[in-house]
Design a protein around this motif. Structure first.
Motif, PDB file in Angstrom:
ATOM      1  N   GLU A   2     -12.031  -9.600   0.555  1.00 57.66           N
ATOM      2  CA  GLU A   2     -11.776  -8.156   0.475  1.00 57.66           C
ATOM      3  C   GLU A   2     -12.073  -7.488   1.814  1.00 57.66           C
ATOM      4  O   GLU A   2     -11.316  -6.639   2.291  1.00 57.66           O
ATOM      5  CB  GLU A   2     -12.649  -7.545  -0.617  1.00 57.66           C
ATOM      6  CG  GLU A   2     -12.440  -6.064  -0.820  1.00 57.66           C
ATOM      7  CD  GLU A   2     -13.338  -5.501  -1.919  1.00 57.66           C
ATOM      8  OE1 GLU A   2     -13.591  -4.290  -1.890  1.00 57.66           O
ATOM      9  OE2 GLU A   2     -13.793  -6.274  -2.788  1.00 57.66           O
ATOM     10  N   ARG A   3     -13.151  -7.890   2.432  1.00 53.53           N
ATOM     11  CA  ARG A   3     -13.517  -7.335   3.737  1.00 53.53           C
ATOM     12  C   ARG A   3     -12.470  -7.673   4.795  1.00 53.53           C
ATOM     13  O   ARG A   3     -12.105  -6.831   5.612  1.00 53.53           O
ATOM     14  CB  ARG A   3     -14.880  -7.893   4.132  1.00 53.53           C
ATOM     15  CG  ARG A   3     -15.481  -7.278   5.334  1.00 53.53           C
ATOM     16  CD  ARG A   3     -16.889  -7.769   5.521  1.00 53.53           C
ATOM     17  NE  ARG A   3     -17.376  -7.314   6.802  1.00 53.53           N
ATOM     18  CZ  ARG A   3     -18.469  -7.750   7.363  1.00 53.53           C
ATOM     19  NH1 ARG A   3     -19.197  -8.649   6.752  1.00 53.53           N
ATOM     20  NH2 ARG A   3     -18.847  -7.304   8.531  1.00 53.53           N
ATOM     21  N   ALA A   4     -11.961  -8.917   4.771  1.00 54.96           N
ATOM     22  CA  ALA A   4     -10.936  -9.323   5.730  1.00 54.96           C
ATOM     23  C   ALA A   4      -9.651  -8.528   5.510  1.00 54.96           C
ATOM     24  O   ALA A   4      -8.998  -8.113   6.477  1.00 54.96           O
ATOM     25  CB  ALA A   4     -10.665 -10.818   5.597  1.00 54.96           C
ATOM     26  N   ASP A   5      -9.297  -8.300   4.252  1.00 53.83           N
ATOM     27  CA  ASP A   5      -8.108  -7.500   3.953  1.00 53.83           C
ATOM     28  C   ASP A   5      -8.251  -6.080   4.497  1.00 53.83           C
ATOM     29  O   ASP A   5      -7.310  -5.530   5.076  1.00 53.83           O
ATOM     30  CB  ASP A   5      -7.856  -7.444   2.438  1.00 53.83           C
ATOM     31  CG  ASP A   5      -7.384  -8.769   1.872  1.00 53.83           C
ATOM     32  OD1 ASP A   5      -6.939  -9.633   2.657  1.00 53.83           O
ATOM     33  OD2 ASP A   5      -7.468  -8.939   0.638  1.00 53.83           O
ATOM     34  N   LYS A  44     -10.105  -5.156   7.004  1.00 54.23           N
ATOM     35  CA  LYS A  44     -10.038  -5.221   8.466  1.00 54.23           C
ATOM     36  C   LYS A  44      -8.592  -5.285   8.945  1.00 54.23           C
ATOM     37  O   LYS A  44      -8.232  -4.649   9.935  1.00 54.23           O
ATOM     38  CB  LYS A  44     -10.803  -6.440   8.986  1.00 54.23           C
ATOM     39  CG  LYS A  44     -12.289  -6.268   9.009  1.00 54.23           C
ATOM     40  CD  LYS A  44     -12.950  -7.506   9.608  1.00 54.23           C
ATOM     41  CE  LYS A  44     -14.440  -7.356   9.688  1.00 54.23           C
ATOM     42  NZ  LYS A  44     -15.078  -8.527  10.291  1.00 54.23           N
ATOM     43  N   VAL A  45      -7.772  -6.054   8.259  1.00 55.72           N
ATOM     44  CA  VAL A  45      -6.361  -6.167   8.636  1.00 55.72           C
ATOM     45  C   VAL A  45      -5.668  -4.814   8.512  1.00 55.72           C
ATOM     46  O   VAL A  45      -4.907  -4.411   9.395  1.00 55.72           O
ATOM     47  CB  VAL A  45      -5.646  -7.238   7.766  1.00 55.72           C
ATOM     48  CG1 VAL A  45      -4.147  -7.173   7.917  1.00 55.72           C
ATOM     49  CG2 VAL A  45      -6.153  -8.626   8.121  1.00 55.72           C
ATOM     50  N   ILE A  46      -5.925  -4.110   7.427  1.00 55.18           N
ATOM     51  CA  ILE A  46      -5.307  -2.793   7.221  1.00 55.18           C
ATOM     52  C   ILE A  46      -5.741  -1.832   8.319  1.00 55.18           C
ATOM     53  O   ILE A  46      -4.918  -1.121   8.906  1.00 55.18           O
ATOM     54  CB  ILE A  46      -5.669  -2.252   5.818  1.00 55.18           C
ATOM     55  CG1 ILE A  46      -4.983  -3.099   4.736  1.00 55.18           C
ATOM     56  CG2 ILE A  46      -5.278  -0.785   5.680  1.00 55.18           C
ATOM     57  CD1 ILE A  46      -5.480  -2.841   3.329  1.00 55.18           C
ATOM     58  N   ILE A  47      -7.031  -1.811   8.620  1.00 58.40           N
ATOM     59  CA  ILE A  47      -7.539  -0.912   9.664  1.00 58.40           C
ATOM     60  C   ILE A  47      -6.946  -1.281  11.019  1.00 58.40           C
ATOM     61  O   ILE A  47      -6.548  -0.412  11.792  1.00 58.40           O
ATOM     62  CB  ILE A  47      -9.082  -0.946   9.687  1.00 58.40           C
ATOM     63  CG1 ILE A  47      -9.622  -0.294   8.410  1.00 58.40           C
ATOM     64  CG2 ILE A  47      -9.626  -0.254  10.931  1.00 58.40           C
ATOM     65  CD1 ILE A  47     -11.106  -0.461   8.210  1.00 58.40           C
ATOM     66  N   PHE A  48      -6.885  -2.572  11.317  1.00 54.91           N
ATOM     67  CA  PHE A  48      -6.319  -3.009  12.596  1.00 54.91           C
ATOM     68  C   PHE A  48      -4.857  -2.575  12.719  1.00 54.91           C
ATOM     69  O   PHE A  48      -4.435  -2.083  13.765  1.00 54.91           O
ATOM     70  CB  PHE A  48      -6.437  -4.528  12.724  1.00 54.91           C
ATOM     71  CG  PHE A  48      -5.893  -5.059  14.009  1.00 54.91           C
ATOM     72  CD1 PHE A  48      -6.551  -4.861  15.205  1.00 54.91           C
ATOM     73  CD2 PHE A  48      -4.691  -5.758  14.017  1.00 54.91           C
ATOM     74  CE1 PHE A  48      -6.036  -5.353  16.390  1.00 54.91           C
ATOM     75  CE2 PHE A  48      -4.168  -6.250  15.198  1.00 54.91           C
ATOM     76  CZ  PHE A  48      -4.840  -6.043  16.393  1.00 54.91           C
ATOM     77  N   ASP A  49      -4.081  -2.754  11.660  1.00 52.03           N
ATOM     78  CA  ASP A  49      -2.680  -2.323  11.682  1.00 52.03           C
ATOM     79  C   ASP A  49      -2.568  -0.817  11.900  1.00 52.03           C
ATOM     80  O   ASP A  49      -1.703  -0.350  12.650  1.00 52.03           O
ATOM     81  CB  ASP A  49      -1.970  -2.711  10.380  1.00 52.03           C
ATOM     82  CG  ASP A  49      -1.592  -4.183  10.333  1.00 52.03           C
ATOM     83  OD1 ASP A  49      -1.528  -4.814  11.413  1.00 52.03           O
ATOM     84  OD2 ASP A  49      -1.345  -4.684   9.226  1.00 52.03           O
ATOM     85  N   MET A  50      -3.426  -0.053  11.255  1.00 56.83           N
ATOM     86  CA  MET A  50      -3.402   1.395  11.436  1.00 56.83           C
ATOM     87  C   MET A  50      -3.725   1.767  12.882  1.00 56.83           C
ATOM     88  O   MET A  50      -3.092   2.649  13.471  1.00 56.83           O
ATOM     89  CB  MET A  50      -4.392   2.060  10.481  1.00 56.83           C
ATOM     90  CG  MET A  50      -3.971   1.997   9.014  1.00 56.83           C
ATOM     91  SD  MET A  50      -5.233   2.539   7.845  1.00 56.83           S
ATOM     92  CE  MET A  50      -5.605   4.164   8.401  1.00 56.83           C
TER      93      MET A  50
END
Length: 144
Positions: A101-104, A106-112
């Motif tokens: 869940e934490r990795a998911d 992080k991916v969303i935040i990085f994409d944003m």
């Protein structure tokens, strides 16, 4: 719980040792992962005969005949072992789910952040690679 001055491991009292802990330690010794003295140091066990008593009580070694036998465990022991394994697996599953869940997130935040940077600075950060090999890759392939 006090800490040992020379090892830094916590000193334990007899009431600190749960049955699943004892069974795990006995299993580690019987599978050859640890010796009795290594187990004593690793887990901060003070008594010299504590581990030996646990091996005699919970282990598969026949102490009277000095030979390995597969002594059947009581149903209570089996249930306690299985309950300890279930608790351990539940903890591992919960930890894995938390990390996923934490990795998911992080991916969303990085994409944003990448989207914001592309808009703010009017540059393309993400690369659109074509299926063809790049020139550098083609050169390296020819050398081989």
């Amino acid at each position: 719980m006090k800490t040992s001055a020379n090892t830094g491991n916590p000193k334990r009292t007899q009431k600190d040792y749960s049955l699943p802990f004892k069974l795990q330690l006995v299993a580690e010794i019987e599978h050859g992962l640890l010796t009795k003295s290594q187990a004593k140091l690793k887990y901060g066990i003070q008594g010299d005969s504590t581990v030996t008593k646990w091996l005699q009580k919970y282990g598969n070694f026949d102490w009277e005949n000095q030979a390995h036998t597969t002594m059947s465990k009581t149903p209570e022991q089996k249930i306690l072992e299985l309950e300890a394994k279930v608790k351990l697996l539940e903890k591992q599953k919960a930890r894995a789910e938390h990390l996923a869940e934490r990795a998911d997130k992080k991916v969303i935040i990085f994409d944003m952040l990448v989207d914001m940077a592309e808009k703010e600075y009017d540059i393309q950060i993400r690369k659109n690679y074509t299926p063809e090999l790049s020139k550098a890759s083609k050169k390296n392939k020819k050398r081989l």
